[in-house]
Design a protein around this motif. Structure first.
Motif, short mmCIF file in Angstrom:
data_model
loop_
_atom_site.label_atom_id
_atom_site.label_comp_id
_atom_site.label_asym_id
_atom_site.label_seq_id
_atom_site.Cartn_x
_atom_site.Cartn_y
_atom_site.Cartn_z
N ARG A 144 -9.42 4.18 -1.76
CA ARG A 144 -9.21 5.09 -2.76
C ARG A 144 -8.80 4.29 -4.10
N TYR A 145 -8.66 3.04 -3.99
CA TYR A 145 -8.17 2.23 -5.02
C TYR A 145 -9.11 1.65 -6.19
N ALA A 160 -8.45 2.01 3.95
CA ALA A 160 -7.21 2.21 3.02
C ALA A 160 -7.38 1.85 1.76
N ALA A 161 -8.41 0.71 1.43
CA ALA A 161 -8.29 0.49 0.09
C ALA A 161 -9.42 1.15 -0.84
N ASP A 198 0.06 3.72 -2.69
CA ASP A 198 -0.28 5.52 -2.30
C ASP A 198 0.62 6.49 -2.95
N GLU A 230 0.54 -1.14 -0.05
CA GLU A 230 0.04 -0.28 -0.06
C GLU A 230 0.78 1.18 -0.04
#
Ligand SMILES: NC(=O)c1ccc[n+]([C@@H]2O[C@H](COP(=O)([O-])OP(=O)(O)OC[C@H]3O[C@@H](n4cnc5c(N)ncnc54)[C@H](OP(=O)(O)O)[C@@H]3O)[C@@H](O)[C@H]2O)c1
Length: 355
Positions: A140-141, A137-138, A114, A110
């Motif tokens: 934005r992917y 965390a994921a 990022d 990550e």
């Protein structure tokens, strides 16, 4: 003609196939897409090969040969910056429009992804793990125009592209179902033919269809990641805890070595034979099916009618607003390193076209 710098993390089966496809596909990439990929870095676990102007095709093919022979991409271990530092080296060299490719199979990529997105670089993933981490965390992917991940589900089959198309035309996704594991599909097929579970596992392992440790397939985590990715794409902010996963081996076998586990697999035969016999009496077969709907999902061994088309092909089924009474089915050959690498290359070209 566009010159596109490319950084590749991972030089295993998929990474090697990708390097060959880049080298041998150069003339088509130039003719069809007016683009030339300059691979400026290839990194494996312990080493990295770097050239700001792009590694030569001879160097890229040597990497493939070296990795096949069990050697690192670079024999000099001093030449191994941290993965994020490789990106910073590209920045320092003034490179723009860089595509960062993750064809590793590891967790913890990550920070690299990022940083690449922060730099307005583009990212292509075959690695499912970053997409299957905690949603915070994921997120934005997903639906990020700078990140593509066609090969994370269905090998090279255009599963992600199909789902993206459905979402683009404002279709509403109700349910996604599929047999998403080639190795478990093979094992279920062998059970149909009369193999014991242990025999089927050995046959799949001998053919290289399973991971080196077959528990990585039998535990269902890889399939869980795939259906999680599809569910998240569909718009549901799922966490792994929202998905029920049926492991095909008991927790007591988790700590055995691979050799010990393979020796112990006959202990699972009786339980599996009972399930096979029970469903066979009803004209059914067992298939390892993944299913996701808004808010929940499951990955488990299920009984399907033996003569149904869905029991006889690797497929993904999308039930949506447009495809409600008759779901949209996508099927065909599952994963393999060449198809997976082709999916990565297709993503790279797709990103270039949008530049
Ligand atoms: N194989 C398939 O058919 C298939 C299908 C669909 C998706 N995928 C996905 O594609 C990815 C690659 O699969 P694969 O079969 O090529 O895996 P693999 O053979 O295990 O290769 C993984 C590569 O990543 C490298 N690596 C590990 N940690 C790294 C790190 N921190 N930084 C840079 N490189 C690192 C490894 O280095 P070493 O060589 O030094 O160990 C190895 O070269 C996986 O995520 C897999 O799930 C594969």
């Amino acid at each position: 003609m566009k010159r596109i710098p490319v950084i590749i993390f991972g030089a295993g089966g998929v990474g090697q196939a990708l390097l060959k496809q880049i080298v041998y596909g150069r003339s088509q990439a130039i003719t069809r897409n007016r683009c030339h990929f300059d691979v400026i870095a290839v990194a494996d676990t312990h080493s990295c090969l770097w050239a700001a102007e792009g590694l030569s095709d001879a160097q890229l093919l040597t990497v493939v040969q070296d990795k096949r022979a069990g050697r690192p991409v670079n024999a000099d271990p001093e030449q191994r910056p941290e993965n994020v530092e490789i990106l910073e080296t590209a920045v320092a060299a003034g490179l723009e429009n860089v595509i960062v490719v993750d064809v590793t199979a590891v967790a913890g990529m990550e920070p690299v992804i990022d940083r690449a997105l922060d730099l307005d670089y583009r990212v292509v993933l075959a690695n499912k793990k970053p997409l299957a981490g905690p949603w915070i965390a994921a997120r934005r992917y997903f639906n990020n125009p700078r990140l593509r991940h066609e090969s994370t589900v269905g090998g090279g089959q255009p599963v992600i592209a199909t789902l993206r198309y459905l979402l683009d035309v404002n279709d509403t996704v109700y349910e996604i179902t599929g047999q998403l594991s080639g190795s478990l599909g093979f094992i279920c097929g062998r059970l149909d033919e009369g193999d014991s579970f242990a025999q089927a596992i050995v046959a799949a392992k001998e053919r290289g269809y399973t991971e080196p440790d077959p528990r990585d397939d039998l535990g269902g985590q890889d399939v869980m990641r795939k259906i999680l990715i599809l569910g998240r794409m569909a718009g549901w902010p799922l966490e792994t805890a929202d998905l029920q996963v049926e492991s095909l081996y008991p927790a007591a076998m988790a700590d055995l070595s691979v050799a010990e586990f393979m020796q112990a697999t006959p202990l699972l035969d009786e339980m599996m034979a009972a399930r096979v016999t029970a469903v066979r009496q009803k004209g059914q077969v067992l298939r390892y099916v993944a299913r996701v709907v808004a808010g929940s999902g499951s990955v488990s061994l299920q009984a399907l009618p033996a003569n149904s088309p869905l029991a006889n092909m690797k497929y993904i089924s999308f039930r949506t607003g447009l495809y409600d009474d008759e779901p949209l089915l996508l099927g065909g050959k599952g994963a393999g390193v060449e198809m997976t690498a082709a999916g990565v290359l297709g993503d790279m070209l797709g990103l270039v076209r949008e530049m």
